[in-house]
Design a protein around this motif. Sequence first.
Motif, short mmCIF file in Angstrom:
data_model
loop_
_atom_site.label_atom_id
_atom_site.label_comp_id
_atom_site.label_asym_id
_atom_site.label_seq_id
_atom_site.Cartn_x
_atom_site.Cartn_y
_atom_site.Cartn_z
N LEU A 56 0.92 -1.48 -0.10
CA LEU A 56 -0.01 -0.23 0.52
C LEU A 56 1.07 1.52 -0.08
N LYS A 57 2.06 0.99 0.62
CA LYS A 57 3.00 2.51 0.43
C LYS A 57 2.89 2.91 -0.65
N TRP A 58 3.32 2.01 -2.28
CA TRP A 58 4.36 2.19 -3.15
C TRP A 58 2.46 2.60 -3.73
N GLY A 59 1.91 3.18 -3.21
CA GLY A 59 0.52 3.63 -4.23
C GLY A 59 0.95 4.98 -4.98
N MET A 60 1.24 5.63 -3.76
CA MET A 60 1.68 6.92 -4.89
C MET A 60 2.64 6.82 -5.50
N PRO A 61 3.78 6.40 -5.36
CA PRO A 61 5.16 6.57 -6.66
C PRO A 61 4.11 5.47 -7.94
N ALA A 62 3.54 4.29 -7.68
CA ALA A 62 3.05 4.25 -8.86
C ALA A 62 1.98 5.32 -10.00
N MET A 63 2.29 5.81 -9.16
CA MET A 63 1.00 6.77 -9.93
C MET A 63 2.22 7.33 -11.08
N LEU A 64 3.72 7.85 -11.09
CA LEU A 64 4.73 8.18 -11.86
C LEU A 64 4.68 6.64 -13.08
N LEU A 65 4.18 5.71 -12.87
CA LEU A 65 3.95 5.41 -13.89
C LEU A 65 2.56 5.22 -15.09
N ALA A 66 2.26 6.35 -14.53
CA ALA A 66 1.09 6.81 -15.82
C ALA A 66 1.12 7.64 -16.87
N GLY A 67 3.26 7.91 -16.63
CA GLY A 67 4.12 9.21 -17.40
C GLY A 67 4.10 8.50 -18.72
N PRO A 68 5.00 7.04 -18.45
CA PRO A 68 5.44 6.05 -19.72
C PRO A 68 4.29 5.58 -20.21
N TYR A 69 3.01 5.17 -20.09
CA TYR A 69 2.05 4.84 -20.81
C TYR A 69 0.81 6.28 -22.07
N LEU A 70 1.01 7.53 -20.51
CA LEU A 70 1.45 7.96 -21.56
C LEU A 70 1.72 8.39 -22.67
N ALA A 71 3.17 8.80 -22.77
CA ALA A 71 4.21 8.64 -23.84
C ALA A 71 3.90 7.71 -24.33
N ILE A 72 3.72 6.42 -24.79
CA ILE A 72 3.62 5.53 -25.20
C ILE A 72 2.29 5.87 -26.19
N ALA A 73 1.28 5.85 -25.21
CA ALA A 73 -0.12 6.77 -26.07
C ALA A 73 0.44 7.98 -27.19
N PHE A 74 0.52 8.54 -26.73
CA PHE A 74 1.04 9.61 -28.15
C PHE A 74 1.76 9.23 -29.37
N TRP A 75 3.09 8.60 -28.75
CA TRP A 75 3.78 8.25 -29.15
C TRP A 75 3.65 7.11 -30.78
N CYS A 76 1.84 6.41 -30.45
CA CYS A 76 1.54 5.89 -31.35
C CYS A 76 0.47 6.78 -32.12
N THR A 77 0.12 7.55 -31.15
CA THR A 77 -0.53 8.73 -32.13
C THR A 77 -0.11 9.07 -33.34
N THR A 78 1.04 9.82 -32.46
CA THR A 78 1.42 9.86 -34.07
C THR A 78 2.12 9.54 -35.21
N LEU A 79 2.23 8.03 -34.35
CA LEU A 79 2.60 6.56 -35.85
C LEU A 79 1.04 6.70 -36.67
N ILE A 80 -0.03 6.77 -36.16
CA ILE A 80 -1.23 6.97 -37.13
C ILE A 80 -1.03 7.79 -37.39
N GLU A 81 -0.96 9.26 -36.87
CA GLU A 81 -1.31 10.33 -38.11
C GLU A 81 -0.34 10.44 -39.24
N HIS A 82 0.59 9.70 -39.08
CA HIS A 82 1.61 9.29 -40.03
C HIS A 82 1.70 8.28 -41.04
N ALA A 83 0.73 7.95 -41.40
CA ALA A 83 0.38 6.47 -42.26
C ALA A 83 0.25 5.49 -41.38
N GLY A 84 0.33 5.44 -40.27
CA GLY A 84 0.89 4.15 -39.26
C GLY A 84 -0.21 3.05 -39.20
#
Length: 120
Positions: free
Chosen positions: A35-63
């Motif tokens: 339970l003490k790791w719940g707040m630091p685990a919120m930092l894992l949202a950053g890489p997930y958002l970065a991957i989502a952004f990267w994938c949307t960029t690929l989709i926009e450029h004929a991915g």
Amino acid sequence: MIRLLWTAGAEVRYFLRRYMPSNIVLDLIRTRKGLKWGMPAMLLAGPYLAIAFWCTTLIEHAGPEWLHLVVLLCIWNTLKMLAIGPVSVVLLTKARAREHRAQRQEPSDVPLRELTPSSR
């Protein structure tokens, strides 16, 4: 037909719960020790958002179009990681209060004379 859908849904849920990394992390966080790791685990949202952004960029450029599923999965995992922080704080507070109550109600096994300092 409904039984088949119900069974398929249960099997998919079991597979995702058992083998997907974000679900494994969330299950570990929901334990008393984690339970003490719940707040630091919120930092894992950053890489997930970065991957989502990267994938949307690929989709926009004929991915490939199937990357929309990856974007959806990453956004879902981002929301899960953002939600576990406040949830873990609430669960940790409840667990500590429960432990404090149990400790307060526990009778003391040590006699009173052993608690007082002995004078020589």
